[in-house]
Scaffold this motif. Structure first.
Motif, PDB file in Angstrom:
ATOM      1  N   SER A  32       0.840  -1.209   0.000  1.00 13.95           N
ATOM      2  CA  SER A  32       0.000   0.000   0.000  1.00 13.95           C
ATOM      3  C   SER A  32       0.870   1.253   0.000  1.00 13.95           C
ATOM      4  N   HIS A  33       1.441   1.568  -1.156  1.00 17.64           N
ATOM      5  CA  HIS A  33       2.219   2.788  -1.324  1.00 17.64           C
ATOM      6  C   HIS A  33       1.320   3.851  -1.956  1.00 17.64           C
ATOM      7  N   VAL A  34       1.285   5.039  -1.369  1.00 19.12           N
ATOM      8  CA  VAL A  34       0.433   6.111  -1.881  1.00 19.12           C
ATOM      9  C   VAL A  34       1.198   7.425  -1.766  1.00 19.12           C
ATOM     10  N   HIS A  35       1.057   8.295  -2.781  1.00 17.79           N
ATOM     11  CA  HIS A  35       1.704   9.604  -2.722  1.00 17.79           C
ATOM     12  C   HIS A  35       0.805  10.643  -3.383  1.00 17.79           C
ATOM     13  N   VAL A  36       1.085  11.888  -3.043  1.00 19.01           N
ATOM     14  CA  VAL A  36       0.247  13.007  -3.484  1.00 19.01           C
ATOM     15  C   VAL A  36       1.059  13.917  -4.404  1.00 19.01           C
ATOM     16  N   GLU A  37       0.477  14.292  -5.536  1.00 17.49           N
ATOM     17  CA  GLU A  37       1.084  15.254  -6.465  1.00 17.49           C
ATOM     18  C   GLU A  37       0.122  16.429  -6.641  1.00 17.49           C
ATOM     19  N   THR A  38       0.654  17.647  -6.650  1.00 22.23           N
ATOM     20  CA  THR A  38      -0.194  18.840  -6.790  1.00 22.23           C
ATOM     21  C   THR A  38       0.121  19.573  -8.095  1.00 22.23           C
ATOM     22  N   GLU A  39      -0.883  20.232  -8.596  1.00 20.08           N
ATOM     23  CA  GLU A  39      -0.756  21.022  -9.827  1.00 20.08           C
ATOM     24  C   GLU A  39      -1.492  22.346  -9.603  1.00 20.08           C
ATOM     25  N   ASP A  40      -0.756  23.456  -9.711  1.00 17.44           N
ATOM     26  CA  ASP A  40      -1.324  24.786  -9.456  1.00 17.44           C
ATOM     27  C   ASP A  40      -1.576  25.499 -10.788  1.00 17.44           C
ATOM     28  N   HIS A  96      -6.040   1.042  -6.141  1.00 15.36           N
ATOM     29  CA  HIS A  96      -6.970   0.466  -5.153  1.00 15.36           C
ATOM     30  C   HIS A  96      -7.232   1.510  -4.071  1.00 15.36           C
ATOM     31  N   MET A  97      -8.463   1.577  -3.616  1.00 17.95           N
ATOM     32  CA  MET A  97      -8.813   2.466  -2.505  1.00 17.95           C
ATOM     33  C   MET A  97      -9.885   1.785  -1.667  1.00 17.95           C
ATOM     34  N   ASP A  98      -9.576   1.572  -0.368  1.00 15.63           N
ATOM     35  CA  ASP A  98     -10.578   0.935   0.482  1.00 15.63           C
ATOM     36  C   ASP A  98     -11.584   1.979   0.988  1.00 15.63           C
ATOM     37  N   HIS A  99     -12.609   1.504   1.656  1.00 15.45           N
ATOM     38  CA  HIS A  99     -13.709   2.369   2.086  1.00 15.45           C
ATOM     39  C   HIS A  99     -13.222   3.436   3.058  1.00 15.45           C
ATOM     40  N   ALA A 100     -12.327   3.051   3.963  1.00 13.78           N
ATOM     41  CA  ALA A 100     -11.841   4.016   4.961  1.00 13.78           C
ATOM     42  C   ALA A 100     -11.151   5.194   4.296  1.00 13.78           C
ATOM     43  N   ALA A 113      -4.381   3.141  -1.888  1.00 13.48           N
ATOM     44  CA  ALA A 113      -4.808   3.851  -0.682  1.00 13.48           C
ATOM     45  C   ALA A 113      -5.561   2.900   0.235  1.00 13.48           C
ATOM     46  N   THR A 114      -4.898   2.483   1.323  1.00 11.62           N
ATOM     47  CA  THR A 114      -5.541   1.631   2.323  1.00 11.62           C
ATOM     48  C   THR A 114      -5.486   2.321   3.673  1.00 11.62           C
ATOM     49  N   PHE A 115      -6.245   1.784   4.612  1.00 10.64           N
ATOM     50  CA  PHE A 115      -6.305   2.394   5.946  1.00 10.64           C
ATOM     51  C   PHE A 115      -4.944   2.414   6.625  1.00 10.64           C
TER      52      PHE A 115
END
Length: 508
Positions: A409-417, A462-466, A432-434
């Protein structure tokens, strides 16, 4: 050309006969020792060994591995007998055997290969720790406490008690000498070829005990026929209780895992046919069902006997069947011979067996290369010592699942302005997991509080409900806060303009 049947080849028969005698000599002291350590009559261990040869040995699955009572189940059997009584043992073993037969019929045998090796090693390490801690008491002819923790904490008192008793010191000397001989005997190749180490150690300890008439405990014998106690109908009522169901599941899980992992190890020792895991599971189930019907100990495939079988040159399943014949002949013809065996010597055999269950050499490299696996191994072992076999294995399996989920469960955030006045685009990618939710929320909270955002989740595999609920809640709360801050900023600008109007520059 007609294919030669190996059973009709004199060379094959001779090799299997020799191997069967070697396995018999290895199995005899182990069958008796496991039974005594399990708190049941010694003959029940022999009965399980006989069934392992004459029933499981005939059935297809793994051609060269040998089944019988195993040190790995000693702790669980002892706890079951203490809790439910000897009469219930047959019910537990029978139910476990039937469950193994069902699992084999459903072709679930191959799935046991999916169990984390760290959990299995941790299970064996925990068994080894509890087994050694309990048998140290038997070395001194003393009764061991019930739980694993009590066994360990009671060791200082055992040492003091033994030091003050001549009989206990004598028994401890015999047991310790047995352990030393088990360690040193294989280093003498000539002797090791004649007698297997367990038999040599027990035989020498027995000879010394008899020659000097040492006042230490000996094995008690009731007779082979008298030891057979099929479970009564009243005993089956206990299967409605949660405790007995849990014990049956523990028997099934541990016996199946140990047997199939043993099969994998034996397959690496020879070039013959590979193991069919589903057939082997059914063979183990049939053997346990028969053992249960006779009120005997549960069986597994045992790596010590199996490796001895391969090393002795066995070529077909005839060797393991014949080893059952020799066990039956000995139990029927020489039952009184068991009465001269000192209990301390058998305890020494099991202390040595418990130590061999410990992955001492493997733990260091595992810690350096796969630290998370080493943690799972250690947690499983400690959990078995602190709680019990079933709960410890469940904790280990849960740890293994959590570890795997964490690693994938590796997750990262990228932003674009896109510029002032427009929402910041936030792209969340990965799984994206709990388990990763705290880290994900920390990353999102670093975004400017005064800018609205647009969440883009198309990059998630993948993204779980939480996580889904947390992300939608965060987006709504963040944009509401940004709108409030923007309104407050606009309001402050209006107030400043009213307090400081621009000078009137119209012509007078």
């Amino acid at each position: 050309m007609t294919k030669l049947n190996p059973l009709r080849s004199p060379g094959t028969l001779r090799a299997d006969l020799t191997a069967s005698l070697v396995v018999f000599l290895v199995a005899l002291p182990l069958c008796v020792g496991v039974a005594v350590a399990s708190g049941v009559p010694a003959e029940l261990g022999l009965i399980t060994g006989i069934v392992g040869g004459l029933v499981t040995g005939f059935l297809p699955g793994s051609s060269l591995q040998v089944s019988g009572p195993a040190a790995g189940l000693t702790v669980l059997v002892y706890e079951a007998v203490e809790t439910y009584g000897l009469g219930a043992l047959g019910v537990l073993v029978l139910a476990a055997g039937l469950l193994q037969l069902l699992m084999g019929a459903l072709k679930l045998g191959r799935w046991f290969r999916a169990i984390s090796v760290a959990v299995v090693q941790g299970m064996l390490a925990g068994i080894g720790l509890v087994l050694m801690a309990g048998q140290v008491y038997a070395l001194a002819d003393r009764s061991a406490p019930g739980s694993g923790i009590e066994k360990l904490t009671g060791l200082p008192g055992l040492v003091a008690d033994t030091a003050g008793s001549g009989t206990a010191l004598t028994a401890a000397g015999v047991g310790t000498a047995t352990v030393l001989l088990l360690v040193l005997w294989p280093k003498w190749p000539a002797g090791a070829k004649v007698l297997p180490a367990p038999l040599a150690a027990v035989a020498l300890a027995t000879a010394v005990t008899v020659a000097f008439d040492l006042p230490i405990a000996r094995v008690r014998v009731t007779g082979l026929v008298e030891a057979v106690q099929p479970p009564g109908l009243d005993e089956f009522g206990g299967l409605a209780t949660t405790g007995m169901i849990g014990t049956v599941l523990a028997f099934t899980l541990i016996a199946s895992a140990e047997s199939l992992f043993s099969a994998a190890a034996v397959d690496r020792m020879h070039d013959g046919p590979r193991t069919d895991y589903d057939k082997e599971l059914r063979a183990q189930g049939a053997g346990n069902a028969v053992c249960g019907a006779l009120g005997a100990l549960p069986m597994t495939a045992v790596i010590v006997r199996s490796s001895a079988n391969v090393s002795a040159g066995a070529r077909t399943k005839a060797s393991r069947v014949l080893h059952g014949v020799w066990l039956l002949a000995f139990a029927a013809a020489f039952p009184a011979a068991l009465e001269v065996i000192p209990v301390a010597a058998l305890a020494g055999v099991l202390v040595h067996a418990g130590w061999k269950l410990m992955p001492v050499r493997d733990f260091g490299p595992l810690w350096r290369e796969h630290r998370a696996e080493a943690v799972v191994l250690a947690v499983t072992a400690v959990s078995i010592v602190v709680t019990n076999m079933f709960e410890g294995v469940l904790i280990g399996l849960l740890m293994s699942v959590v570890k795997t989920a964490w690693e994938i469960s590796h997750v990262h955030v990228e932003t674009e302005d896109p510029g002032a006045g427009r929402p910041v685009r936030v792209h969340v990618r990965g799984n994206a997991t709990f388990l990763r939710l705290p880290k994900l929320q920390d990353q999102l909270d670093t975004l400017p509080a005064n800018r609205t955002v647009e969440l883009h989740l198309g990059g998630l595999r993948h993204m779980d409900h939480a996580c889904g609920l947390a992300l939608s809640t965060w987006e709504e709360r963040h944009n509401r806060t940004a709108a409030r801050l923007s309104a407050e900023r606009e309001g402050e600008g209006t107030e400043i303009a009213a307090e400081h109007p621009l000078p009137d520059r119209s012509p007078s």
